[in-house]
Design a protein around this motif. Structure first.
Motif, PDB file in Angstrom:
ATOM      1  N   ASN A 181       1.100  -1.038  -0.341  1.00 49.92           N
ATOM      2  CA  ASN A 181       0.166  -0.276  -0.138  1.00 49.92           C
ATOM      3  C   ASN A 181       0.721   1.286  -0.352  1.00 49.92           C
ATOM      4  OD1 ASN A 181      -2.388   1.354   0.026  1.00 49.92           O
ATOM      5  ND2 ASN A 181      -2.079   1.879   2.278  1.00 49.92           N
ATOM      6  N   LEU A 182       1.482   1.153  -1.027  1.00 46.85           N
ATOM      7  CA  LEU A 182       2.809   2.737  -0.766  1.00 46.85           C
ATOM      8  C   LEU A 182       2.196   3.166  -2.335  1.00 46.85           C
ATOM      9  CD1 LEU A 182       6.113   0.821   0.250  1.00 46.85           C
ATOM     10  CD2 LEU A 182       4.416   2.500   1.557  1.00 46.85           C
ATOM     11  N   GLU A 183       2.693   4.303  -2.244  1.00 45.99           N
ATOM     12  CA  GLU A 183       2.532   5.206  -3.085  1.00 45.99           C
ATOM     13  C   GLU A 183       4.104   5.316  -3.813  1.00 45.99           C
ATOM     14  OE1 GLU A 183      -1.340   7.864  -3.696  1.00 45.99           O
ATOM     15  OE2 GLU A 183      -0.076   7.826  -2.073  1.00 45.99           O
ATOM     16  N   PHE A 184       5.281   5.307  -3.307  1.00 48.98           N
ATOM     17  CA  PHE A 184       6.304   6.472  -3.446  1.00 48.98           C
ATOM     18  C   PHE A 184       7.542   5.600  -3.032  1.00 48.98           C
ATOM     19  CE2 PHE A 184       8.990  10.493  -3.042  1.00 48.98           C
ATOM     20  CZ  PHE A 184       9.786   9.865  -4.274  1.00 48.98           C
ATOM     21  N   PHE A 185       8.137   4.898  -3.983  1.00 54.31           N
ATOM     22  CA  PHE A 185       9.201   3.662  -3.321  1.00 54.31           C
ATOM     23  C   PHE A 185       9.995   3.274  -4.170  1.00 54.31           C
ATOM     24  CE2 PHE A 185       6.253   0.999  -4.247  1.00 54.31           C
ATOM     25  CZ  PHE A 185       6.070  -0.179  -4.786  1.00 54.31           C
ATOM     26  N   GLU A 186      10.827   2.740  -3.606  1.00 50.10           N
ATOM     27  CA  GLU A 186      12.756   2.752  -4.272  1.00 50.10           C
ATOM     28  C   GLU A 186      12.750   0.947  -4.257  1.00 50.10           C
ATOM     29  OE1 GLU A 186      16.149   5.113  -4.815  1.00 50.10           O
ATOM     30  OE2 GLU A 186      16.196   3.074  -3.903  1.00 50.10           O
ATOM     31  N   ILE A 187      12.745   0.847  -5.892  1.00 54.22           N
ATOM     32  CA  ILE A 187      13.234  -1.001  -5.299  1.00 54.22           C
ATOM     33  C   ILE A 187      14.880  -1.280  -5.681  1.00 54.22           C
ATOM     34  CG2 ILE A 187      12.942  -3.033  -6.095  1.00 54.22           C
ATOM     35  CD1 ILE A 187      10.014  -2.532  -6.349  1.00 54.22           C
ATOM     36  N   LEU A 188      15.625  -1.765  -4.980  1.00 54.41           N
ATOM     37  CA  LEU A 188      16.946  -2.207  -5.810  1.00 54.41           C
ATOM     38  C   LEU A 188      16.938  -3.705  -5.447  1.00 54.41           C
ATOM     39  CD1 LEU A 188      19.871  -1.922  -6.694  1.00 54.41           C
ATOM     40  CD2 LEU A 188      20.311  -2.019  -3.403  1.00 54.41           C
ATOM     41  N   LEU A 189      17.531  -3.357  -7.144  1.00 53.08           N
ATOM     42  CA  LEU A 189      17.896  -5.115  -7.486  1.00 53.08           C
ATOM     43  C   LEU A 189      19.168  -5.068  -8.345  1.00 53.08           C
ATOM     44  CD1 LEU A 189      14.731  -5.048  -9.859  1.00 53.08           C
ATOM     45  CD2 LEU A 189      14.635  -5.795  -7.577  1.00 53.08           C
TER      46      LEU A 189
ATOM     47  N   SER B 131      12.723   0.984   0.039  1.00 48.02           N
ATOM     48  CA  SER B 131      13.093   1.531   0.301  1.00 48.02           C
ATOM     49  C   SER B 131      11.136   2.419   0.473  1.00 48.02           C
ATOM     50  CB  SER B 131      14.604   2.544  -0.242  1.00 48.02           C
ATOM     51  OG  SER B 131      14.476   3.725   0.704  1.00 48.02           O
ATOM     52  N   ILE B 132      11.335   3.011   1.435  1.00 46.53           N
ATOM     53  CA  ILE B 132      10.242   4.300   0.920  1.00 46.53           C
ATOM     54  C   ILE B 132      10.988   5.687   1.477  1.00 46.53           C
ATOM     55  CG2 ILE B 132       8.971   2.622   2.586  1.00 46.53           C
ATOM     56  CD1 ILE B 132       9.109   4.908   4.686  1.00 46.53           C
ATOM     57  N   PHE B 133      12.507   5.579   1.267  1.00 47.12           N
ATOM     58  CA  PHE B 133      12.891   6.760   0.887  1.00 47.12           C
ATOM     59  C   PHE B 133      13.947   6.729  -0.567  1.00 47.12           C
ATOM     60  CE2 PHE B 133      12.791   6.508   5.625  1.00 47.12           C
ATOM     61  CZ  PHE B 133      12.099   7.004   6.426  1.00 47.12           C
ATOM     62  N   PRO B 134      13.389   6.629  -1.669  1.00 53.83           N
ATOM     63  CA  PRO B 134      13.366   6.962  -3.006  1.00 53.83           C
ATOM     64  C   PRO B 134      14.616   8.036  -2.821  1.00 53.83           C
ATOM     65  CG  PRO B 134      10.951   7.317  -3.399  1.00 53.83           C
ATOM     66  CD  PRO B 134      11.810   7.256  -1.721  1.00 53.83           C
ATOM     67  N   ASN B 135      15.766   7.489  -3.091  1.00 52.00           N
ATOM     68  CA  ASN B 135      17.265   8.115  -3.796  1.00 52.00           C
ATOM     69  C   ASN B 135      17.068   8.695  -5.301  1.00 52.00           C
ATOM     70  OD1 ASN B 135      19.830   9.209  -3.983  1.00 52.00           O
ATOM     71  ND2 ASN B 135      21.150   8.028  -3.392  1.00 52.00           N
ATOM     72  N   ILE B 136      16.271   9.542  -6.035  1.00 49.00           N
ATOM     73  CA  ILE B 136      16.543  10.360  -6.556  1.00 49.00           C
ATOM     74  C   ILE B 136      17.278  10.736  -7.178  1.00 49.00           C
ATOM     75  CG2 ILE B 136      14.212  10.502  -6.093  1.00 49.00           C
ATOM     76  CD1 ILE B 136      14.098  13.493  -6.233  1.00 49.00           C
ATOM     77  N   THR B 137      18.621  10.567  -6.290  1.00 51.02           N
ATOM     78  CA  THR B 137      19.758  11.446  -7.272  1.00 51.02           C
ATOM     79  C   THR B 137      20.007  10.768  -8.215  1.00 51.02           C
ATOM     80  OG1 THR B 137      20.839  10.171  -5.325  1.00 51.02           O
ATOM     81  CG2 THR B 137      20.223  12.569  -4.852  1.00 51.02           C
ATOM     82  N   MET B 138      19.815   9.414  -7.867  1.00 49.41           N
ATOM     83  CA  MET B 138      20.073   8.292  -8.664  1.00 49.41           C
ATOM     84  C   MET B 138      20.602   8.360 -10.434  1.00 49.41           C
ATOM     85  SD  MET B 138      21.711   6.465  -6.660  1.00 49.41           S
ATOM     86  CE  MET B 138      21.933   5.491  -5.130  1.00 49.41           C
ATOM     87  N   HIS B 139      18.915   8.933 -10.562  1.00 55.47           N
ATOM     88  CA  HIS B 139      18.742   8.554 -12.087  1.00 55.47           C
ATOM     89  C   HIS B 139      18.017  10.624 -11.733  1.00 55.47           C
ATOM     90  CE1 HIS B 139      18.313   9.014 -16.327  1.00 55.47           C
ATOM     91  NE2 HIS B 139      18.493   7.672 -16.069  1.00 55.47           N
ATOM     92  N   PRO B 140      18.848  11.562 -11.719  1.00 54.24           N
ATOM     93  CA  PRO B 140      18.310  12.530 -10.913  1.00 54.24           C
ATOM     94  C   PRO B 140      17.214  13.738 -11.989  1.00 54.24           C
ATOM     95  CG  PRO B 140      20.197  12.890 -11.231  1.00 54.24           C
ATOM     96  CD  PRO B 140      20.098  11.717 -11.440  1.00 54.24           C
ATOM     97  N   THR B 141      17.256  13.957 -13.373  1.00 51.50           N
ATOM     98  CA  THR B 141      16.267  14.185 -14.472  1.00 51.50           C
ATOM     99  C   THR B 141      15.329  13.607 -14.517  1.00 51.50           C
ATOM    100  OG1 THR B 141      18.478  15.032 -14.714  1.00 51.50           O
ATOM    101  CG2 THR B 141      16.092  16.098 -16.569  1.00 51.50           C
ATOM    102  N   TYR B 142      15.654  12.667 -14.724  1.00 55.71           N
ATOM    103  CA  TYR B 142      14.187  11.697 -14.955  1.00 55.71           C
ATOM    104  C   TYR B 142      13.732  11.322 -13.566  1.00 55.71           C
ATOM    105  CZ  TYR B 142      12.432   7.814 -17.082  1.00 55.71           C
ATOM    106  OH  TYR B 142      11.827   6.270 -18.172  1.00 55.71           O
ATOM    107  N   SER B 143      13.440  11.146 -13.273  1.00 51.14           N
ATOM    108  CA  SER B 143      13.001  10.985 -11.535  1.00 51.14           C
ATOM    109  C   SER B 143      12.495  11.719 -11.507  1.00 51.14           C
ATOM    110  CB  SER B 143      14.069  10.390 -10.862  1.00 51.14           C
ATOM    111  OG  SER B 143      14.672   8.952 -10.927  1.00 51.14           O
TER     112      SER B 143
END
Length: 281
Positions: free
Chosen positions: A236-244, A258-270
């Protein structure tokens, strides 16, 4: 008038997203949790048939019925936010603030990243829970072992490349460990391969893969999309990150949610996708 409200703890990803909003010349109000607790006047009318909420911050009037999109990046309130209160009242005030904050965030229909029971209970931060849910949704996960018997753990770890773990929280370093830490309660099998970061924002899934220290856009298969959708519904999450991790054979293993998405991984796109989601709220 298009106006966004961003509530955050001055974390790196949130600050980068605010810089992106500035570059887009977007109309927004940025509120840190400290701002909210110390400097915001709240008028919140709770009625069965009518719900009206206005926050006043400096010269800004934030009417929740007029917000185009709200991005919540706050997942907890520390007791330190209430040091101005006498010590015996601090815990009570903290709990009352958290109860109100959860209510207000979850009652705002145009909010991304509402606060769920899994987040409040804390199980979402523990890798045994994460791996269990991931398997239910069809993902492969690494082998792991947990024990208070250090000798047994150490002997077992000799059979694997591993990541030493001193606790159950999922916020860990994904690099291979050379030795089992003396305080270790377990280990997770380490897998060679390229890390893949997936960001789930409402019904949108975006991804990037790190190859030779360079981030590239990752084309997500229909199989992975289906598994992500199951995971999103389960948690029941709307905004999260998965590491594969993708090994040399192309096999994919889930290592973290992670419920703290690190959008710096691909910042402009995210950031573009987050902006679109806020705009469309």
């Amino acid at each position: 008038l298009i106006m966004f409200l961003i509530i955050h703890n001055q974390d790196k990803s949130s600050l980068q997203f605010l810089s992106y909003l500035n570059a887009m010349k977007a109309q927004y109000i940025s509120l840190t949790l400290t701002d909210l607790i110390q400097d915001v006047s709240i008028i919140d009318k709770l009625e069965n048939t009518h719900n009206e909420c206005v926050w006043k911050y400096k010269e800004n009037i934030i009417n929740f019925s007029e917000i185009t999109g709200l991005l919540n990046c706050v997942r907890y309130i520390n007791i330190e936010h209430f040091n101005d209160y006498i010590e015996e009242d601090q815990l009570y005030v903290q709990n009352e603030w958290w109860a109100y904050f959860v209510y207000r965030i979850n009652s705002t229909k145009n909010c991304i990243n509402k606060i769920t029971s899994e987040v409040m209970s804390g199980v979402i931060y523990q890798f045994p829970f994460i791996f269990s849910v991931a398997v239910e949704c069809g993902f492969s996960v690494p082998f792991y072992a947990i024990s208070t018997d250090f000798i047994w753990l150490k002997n077992l770890s000799q059979e694997y490349k591993f990541i030493s773990r001193n606790d159950l929280t999922s916020n860990y370093d994904f690099r291979q460990s050379n030795n089992l830490d003396n305080e270790a309660i377990g280990f997770i099998e380490y897998s060679e391969g390229n890390p893949i970061f997936l960001h789930i924002i409402n019904n949108t899934i975006i991804g990037c893969i790190k190859i030779n220290d360079v981030f590239e856009e990752y084309r997500i298969s229909s199989d992975i999309i289906e598994k992500c959708n199951k995971l999103q519904n389960k948690l029941n999450l709307e905004f999260f990150e998965i590491l594969l991790k993708q090994n040399l054979n192309g096999d994919i293993t889930l290592y973290n949610i992670s419920i703290f998405p690190n959008i710096t991984m691909h910042p402009t796109y995210s950031q573009t996708k987050i902006f679109e989601q806020l705009h469309n709220k």
